[in-house]
Scaffold this motif. Structure first.
Motif, PDB file in Angstrom:
ATOM      1  N   ILE A 138      18.172  32.473 -59.787  1.00 21.66           N
ATOM      2  CA  ILE A 138      17.805  31.092 -59.438  1.00 21.66           C
ATOM      3  C   ILE A 138      17.630  30.264 -60.705  1.00 21.66           C
ATOM      4  O   ILE A 138      18.030  29.092 -60.757  1.00 21.66           O
ATOM      5  CB  ILE A 138      16.521  31.075 -58.578  1.00 21.66           C
ATOM      6  N   LEU A 176      21.041  29.204 -61.793  1.00 20.95           N
ATOM      7  CA  LEU A 176      21.794  28.328 -60.898  1.00 20.95           C
ATOM      8  C   LEU A 176      21.164  26.956 -60.700  1.00 20.95           C
ATOM      9  O   LEU A 176      21.861  25.945 -60.647  1.00 20.95           O
ATOM     10  CB  LEU A 176      21.980  29.007 -59.533  1.00 20.95           C
ATOM     11  N   VAL A 177      19.848  26.925 -60.569  1.00 22.07           N
ATOM     12  CA  VAL A 177      19.210  25.663 -60.157  1.00 22.07           C
ATOM     13  C   VAL A 177      18.097  25.235 -61.097  1.00 22.07           C
ATOM     14  O   VAL A 177      17.199  24.509 -60.689  1.00 22.07           O
ATOM     15  CB  VAL A 177      18.651  25.773 -58.713  1.00 22.07           C
ATOM     16  N   PRO A 201      17.523  21.006 -61.405  1.00 25.83           N
ATOM     17  CA  PRO A 201      16.920  20.302 -60.259  1.00 25.83           C
ATOM     18  C   PRO A 201      15.546  20.843 -59.884  1.00 25.83           C
ATOM     19  O   PRO A 201      14.655  20.080 -59.513  1.00 25.83           O
ATOM     20  CB  PRO A 201      17.926  20.530 -59.117  1.00 25.83           C
ATOM     21  N   LEU A 202      15.356  22.179 -60.002  1.00 27.10           N
ATOM     22  CA  LEU A 202      14.058  22.758 -59.644  1.00 27.10           C
ATOM     23  C   LEU A 202      12.992  22.341 -60.643  1.00 27.10           C
ATOM     24  O   LEU A 202      11.834  22.090 -60.280  1.00 27.10           O
ATOM     25  CB  LEU A 202      14.167  24.286 -59.581  1.00 27.10           C
ATOM     26  N   CYS A 252       9.651  29.679 -56.882  1.00 26.26           N
ATOM     27  CA  CYS A 252       9.198  28.285 -56.727  1.00 26.26           C
ATOM     28  C   CYS A 252       7.781  28.101 -57.276  1.00 26.26           C
ATOM     29  O   CYS A 252       7.498  27.112 -57.963  1.00 26.26           O
ATOM     30  CB  CYS A 252       9.266  27.864 -55.260  1.00 26.26           C
TER      31      CYS A 252
END
Length: 491
Positions: free
Chosen positions: A118, A121-122, A125-126, A256
């Motif tokens: 994660i 990849l992100v 934005p995260l 998260c």
């Protein structure tokens, strides 16, 4: 790039750091942060990627091996291993300790892999979403984490809330960050920094266990742990595949939560455990040896490590205490963490990603050795193991601040934990209260200063509303879901 990380100048210190992580994680009171801090001076004359490999190696390994004493003795090796004292320890009492540790190992590796994936990849934005969290959102995040205390009490949520409230009370001891005045210190200078949660945790779980054994001479004559079988990666993988959704869900939660600056693996593991219990069709199994109660927190805490690197790499904002040290190390290497690192040092960033992914496979090998070593030690007679636990409890408490006062704190909380066992008050919520107390109070007070005493920003912000709804779900979601399930059965 993948092959370049296997150069001897990187691979050898990388493996050495993972071996060191086994020792750090398996010693109650020592933390992954301390392990990283201790190896930073060693990396000074190394190339940056070798230093990053050592940091990643020791952090991933120590977070996992903290689950070993938590599962076998109910003494967390690191703060992130707290949830392993619940279902993991119950499985050990049932003679299934090796099954629990095998699940820990596999899910730590899978969770870590997902977290790094994660991150790759992100990340941008995260990280942007994570930076939208201000004092208002962090206050509710702390309350959400604390609401899990009701889930950590087997059939007695009120006892869990009492324990968490006592933890919050302990967290108020020390210097008031807003006024600069001492609170509840009794004039003791040692308490100005507050009560350290690590001595408190070691006392509640470690010393209380020693006192319980000393109080019952029959226990001292028994083996320290029941026969717990052999490592079966194949058998463990079958269980993981049956609970693949739990692994995926907990890993995403962990990543998260880890991406939120200041949250980290400690909070992620409790949130994942609480959410898994609340959404389970059989919540009554949790706390009694549920494999999902083992899988969820251990998947989340290693995934959270990947999450903490998201704000650190993208914006130069530390996700937790480990990445705070990492940012200092990057500056030491002459690197500039932040958006430009993806342009100026893209090769290094790709190297960090490769090391993070490969570390999960190495973790399985190193973790198996760690389980065997600690399993052999803990097969000694219980009286010898309790002496070892006592020694490490004292060392772990003292080592944080080199303070004898922390040994007194550990002793006090050990006696308190021993008493709590008799009145059926769970210990994990108290630790949760001590950890989250400063976060909740500081963000509430700073937020109120910003709004001049108004609560509108705390309530009407979309993220705050989402967190409030999650808190309501934690308290009332279980009964509502059970009601719907009963209706489905009747239909």
């Amino acid at each position: 790039m993948v092959l370049s990380v296997f150069r001897p100048g990187i691979l050898l210190p990388w493996l050495a750091s993972m071996a060191f992580g086994v020792l750090v994680g398996g010693t109650p009171g020592l933390t992954a942060t301390m392990g990283v801090a201790l190896i930073i001076p060693v990396t000074y004359y190394m190339e940056p990627l070798a230093g990053m490999a050592m940091i990643l190696g020791v952090s991933f390994t120590s977070i996992f091996t903290g689950d070993i004493p938590a599962t076998l003795l109910r003494i967390p090796g690191t703060p992130a291993s707290g949830p392993a004292t619940l279902d993991g320890y119950e499985l050990t009492k049932q003679g299934r300790g090796m099954e629990a540790l095998t699940l820990d190992l596999l899910c730590s590796a899978i969770g870590g892999f997902i977290g790094v994936l994660i991150l790759m990849l992100v990340a941008p934005p995260l990280a942007k979403f994570a930076l939208r969290f201000t004092n208002f959102q962090y206050f509710w995040l702390g309350i959400f984490g604390l609401s899990m205390s009701a889930s950590l009490s087997a059939g007695k949520p009120m006892n869990g809330i009492i324990s968490a409230a006592l933890g919050l009370l302990v967290a108020t001891i020390g210097m008031d960050v807003t006024t600069g005045l001492p609170r509840f210190t009794g004039g003791n200078m040692e308490l100005l920094e507050g009560v350290g949660f690590i001595p408190a945790m070691v006392g509640l779980f470690g010393l209380s266990e020693v006192l319980k054994n000393v109080a019952d001479p029959k226990l001292l004559k028994q083996s320290s742990i029941p026969e717990f079988g052999k490592i079966s990666l194949l058998g463990g993988m079958r269980i993981v595949l049956k609970n693949k959704l739990t692994v995926l869900k907990a890993s995403i939660i962990g990543t998260c939560v880890g991406a939120l600056p200041g949250a980290g693996a400690d909070i992620a593991s409790w949130v994942a455990y609480g959410m898994e219990k609340k959404t389970s069709r059989t919540p009554e199994e949790f706390g009694r040896g549920s494999v999902r109660g083992v899988i969820a927190p251990t998947s989340a805490n290693n995934a959270a490590l990947g999450g903490t690197w998201i704000p650190a790499l993208v914006f130069g904002v530390p996700g937790d205490s480990i990445t705070a040290i990492v940012l200092g190390a990057m500056l030491m290497y002459g690197l500039r963490p932040g958006p430009l690192i993806f342009q100026e040092n893209l090769t290094l960033v790709h190297g960090i990603f490769a090391v993070g992914l490969i570390s999960q496979f190495l973790l399985i090998i190193v973790g198996m050795l760690g389980i065997k070593i600690f399993g052999t030690i803990l097969k000694l007679p219980r009286n010898i193991v309790m002496v070892i636990v006592l020694i490490f409890s004292v060392i772990g408490s003292y080592a944080i601040r080199n303070s004898f006062f922390d040994i007194y704190i550990m002793t006090l909380f050990g006696i308190l934990g021993y008493f709590f066992e008799f009145v059926d008050i769970p210990l994990p919520p108290m630790i949760l209260g001590i950890i989250l107390g400063p976060m909740i109070e500081n963000n509430l007070r700073v937020g109120l200063i910003k709004t001049h005493g108004g609560f509108g920003e705390f309530i009407f912000d979309p993220i705050c509303l989402t967190l409030i709804l999650l808190i309501v779900f934690v308290f009332f979601g279980g009964p509502i879901l059970n009601l719907f399930r009963r209706k489905e059965k009747l239909d």
